[in-house]
Scaffold this motif. Structure first.
Motif, PDB file in Angstrom:
ATOM      1  N   UNK A  47     -16.867  39.024  16.587  1.00  0.00           N
ATOM      2  CA  UNK A  47     -17.557  38.677  15.338  1.00  0.00           C
ATOM      3  C   UNK A  47     -18.701  39.645  15.049  1.00  0.00           C
ATOM      4  N   UNK A  48     -19.464  40.030  16.064  1.00  0.00           N
ATOM      5  CA  UNK A  48     -20.554  40.984  15.822  1.00  0.00           C
ATOM      6  C   UNK A  48     -20.000  42.374  15.510  1.00  0.00           C
ATOM      7  N   UNK A  49     -18.874  42.731  16.114  1.00  0.00           N
ATOM      8  CA  UNK A  49     -18.251  44.024  15.811  1.00  0.00           C
ATOM      9  C   UNK A  49     -17.754  44.061  14.364  1.00  0.00           C
ATOM     10  N   UNK A  50     -17.125  42.980  13.902  1.00  0.00           N
ATOM     11  CA  UNK A  50     -16.667  42.913  12.513  1.00  0.00           C
ATOM     12  C   UNK A  50     -17.851  42.933  11.547  1.00  0.00           C
ATOM     13  N   UNK A  51     -18.920  42.261  11.911  1.00  0.00           N
ATOM     14  CA  UNK A  51     -20.135  42.267  11.087  1.00  0.00           C
ATOM     15  C   UNK A  51     -20.723  43.662  10.971  1.00  0.00           C
ATOM     16  N   UNK A  52     -20.784  44.365  12.096  1.00  0.00           N
ATOM     17  CA  UNK A  52     -21.329  45.720  12.087  1.00  0.00           C
ATOM     18  C   UNK A  52     -20.469  46.648  11.228  1.00  0.00           C
ATOM     19  N   UNK A  53     -19.159  46.541  11.349  1.00  0.00           N
ATOM     20  CA  UNK A  53     -18.265  47.362  10.533  1.00  0.00           C
ATOM     21  C   UNK A  53     -18.463  47.043   9.056  1.00  0.00           C
ATOM     22  N   UNK A  54     -18.671  45.774   8.733  1.00  0.00           N
ATOM     23  CA  UNK A  54     -18.932  45.391   7.338  1.00  0.00           C
ATOM     24  C   UNK A  54     -20.255  45.987   6.847  1.00  0.00           C
ATOM     25  N   UNK A  55     -21.271  45.993   7.707  1.00  0.00           N
ATOM     26  CA  UNK A  55     -22.563  46.580   7.341  1.00  0.00           C
ATOM     27  C   UNK A  55     -22.465  48.086   7.107  1.00  0.00           C
ATOM     28  N   UNK A  56     -21.578  48.728   7.845  1.00  0.00           N
ATOM     29  CA  UNK A  56     -21.431  50.177   7.754  1.00  0.00           C
ATOM     30  C   UNK A  56     -20.300  50.595   6.809  1.00  0.00           C
ATOM     31  N   UNK A  57     -19.791  49.684   6.004  1.00  0.00           N
ATOM     32  CA  UNK A  57     -18.594  49.964   5.199  1.00  0.00           C
ATOM     33  C   UNK A  57     -18.742  51.179   4.275  1.00  0.00           C
ATOM     34  N   UNK A  58     -19.924  51.423   3.718  1.00  0.00           N
ATOM     35  CA  UNK A  58     -20.124  52.580   2.847  1.00  0.00           C
ATOM     36  C   UNK A  58     -19.874  53.871   3.639  1.00  0.00           C
ATOM     37  N   UNK A  59     -20.406  53.940   4.847  1.00  0.00           N
ATOM     38  CA  UNK A  59     -20.226  55.114   5.708  1.00  0.00           C
ATOM     39  C   UNK A  59     -18.781  55.209   6.193  1.00  0.00           C
ATOM     40  N   UNK A  60     -18.197  54.068   6.501  1.00  0.00           N
ATOM     41  CA  UNK A  60     -16.820  54.046   6.993  1.00  0.00           C
ATOM     42  C   UNK A  60     -15.855  54.550   5.926  1.00  0.00           C
ATOM     43  N   UNK A  61     -16.043  54.155   4.700  1.00  0.00           N
ATOM     44  CA  UNK A  61     -15.162  54.630   3.617  1.00  0.00           C
ATOM     45  C   UNK A  61     -15.258  56.135   3.439  1.00  0.00           C
ATOM     46  N   UNK A  62     -16.422  56.701   3.629  1.00  0.00           N
ATOM     47  CA  UNK A  62     -16.629  58.119   3.367  1.00  0.00           C
ATOM     48  C   UNK A  62     -16.407  59.028   4.570  1.00  0.00           C
ATOM     49  N   UNK A  63     -16.770  58.578   5.754  1.00  0.00           N
ATOM     50  CA  UNK A  63     -16.818  59.472   6.898  1.00  0.00           C
ATOM     51  C   UNK A  63     -15.911  59.084   8.069  1.00  0.00           C
ATOM     52  N   UNK A  64     -15.284  57.919   8.008  1.00  0.00           N
ATOM     53  CA  UNK A  64     -14.496  57.434   9.145  1.00  0.00           C
ATOM     54  C   UNK A  64     -13.020  57.399   8.786  1.00  0.00           C
ATOM     55  N   UNK A  65     -12.228  57.939   9.671  1.00  0.00           N
ATOM     56  CA  UNK A  65     -10.775  57.890   9.479  1.00  0.00           C
ATOM     57  C   UNK A  65     -10.270  56.481   9.730  1.00  0.00           C
ATOM     58  N   UNK A  66     -10.747  55.869  10.831  1.00  0.00           N
ATOM     59  CA  UNK A  66     -10.302  54.517  11.166  1.00  0.00           C
ATOM     60  C   UNK A  66     -11.254  53.875  12.168  1.00  0.00           C
ATOM     61  N   UNK A  67     -11.666  52.626  11.900  1.00  0.00           N
ATOM     62  CA  UNK A  67     -12.425  51.892  12.918  1.00  0.00           C
ATOM     63  C   UNK A  67     -11.458  51.169  13.851  1.00  0.00           C
ATOM     64  N   UNK A  68     -11.679  51.274  15.138  1.00  0.00           N
ATOM     65  CA  UNK A  68     -10.834  50.615  16.128  1.00  0.00           C
ATOM     66  C   UNK A  68     -11.704  49.732  17.014  1.00  0.00           C
ATOM     67  N   UNK A  69     -11.149  48.644  17.480  1.00  0.00           N
ATOM     68  CA  UNK A  69     -11.859  47.676  18.320  1.00  0.00           C
ATOM     69  C   UNK A  69     -11.199  47.676  19.690  1.00  0.00           C
ATOM     70  N   UNK A  70     -12.000  47.825  20.734  1.00  0.00           N
ATOM     71  CA  UNK A  70     -11.454  47.929  22.088  1.00  0.00           C
ATOM     72  C   UNK A  70     -11.157  46.544  22.653  1.00  0.00           C
TER      73      UNK A  70
END
Length: 167
Positions: A47-70
């Motif tokens: 849940x905290x990992x999904x929250x963090x990815x949601x907080x960083x969504x602007x950066x993820x859309x622009x600079x990240x190919x794919x977020x992965x969860x271990x």
């Protein structure tokens, strides 16, 4: 739970995060680690990992190919599968997950994605990974499994050892 953010080609994601005050504030308690392929962030739970990815969504859309969860060392799952597990509760992760693929990395760049057959192991795919220095297993949804693709087509490289190592 850990997050691996695979950066887009030509991006230094760690530098991008710390050059922005907004992302520095979001990440101030997480201590992200720079990896050759992107950024690795430790979180307490899914849940905290999904929250963090949601907080960083602007950066993820622009600079990240794919977020992965271990899920466990060397085994990651996609953002869509993480949402299915946590929000929709339509998937329960466990041994023998049917929908998987292998990502191959060379010099920190994602160069290939190969779908895995149900019940197969990493060792069965050594021929597909000539020139790959590291590989990780990705668990995904049925919709995410697609035909194998060559992600980056550079000059041919010499054969390197593949294995379930974090890139």
């Amino acid at each position: 739970m850990n997050i691996l953010l695979i950066q887009r080609e030509g991006t230094d994601l760690h530098h991008t995060f710390f050059s922005s005050e907004t992302s520095r504030m979001v990440l101030r308690f997480y201590h992200p680690e720079k990896k050759r392929c992107g950024v690795y962030i430790s979180c307490a739970s899914l849940s905290s990992a999904l929250s963090l990815v949601a907080e960083l969504r602007w950066y993820i859309r622009r600079y990240v190919r794919e977020p992965l969860f271990e899920f466990q060392p060397g085994i990651f799952f996609t953002h869509q599968l993480a949402q299915d597990v946590y929000y929709e509760r339509t998937a329960v992760l466990g041994p023998g997950w049917k929908f998987r693929k292998l990502y191959g990395f060379r010099d920190g760049k994602l160069i290939s994605s190969v779908p895995m057959s149900p019940g197969s192991t990493l060792e069965e795919y050594h021929q597909e990974y000539i020139g790959v220095s590291r590989s990780i297993e990705i668990w995904c949804t049925e919709d995410d499994v697609e035909e194998g693709e060559l992600v980056a087509d550079d000059e041919p490289a010499t054969a390197g050892p593949g294995g379930p190592e974090t890139p």
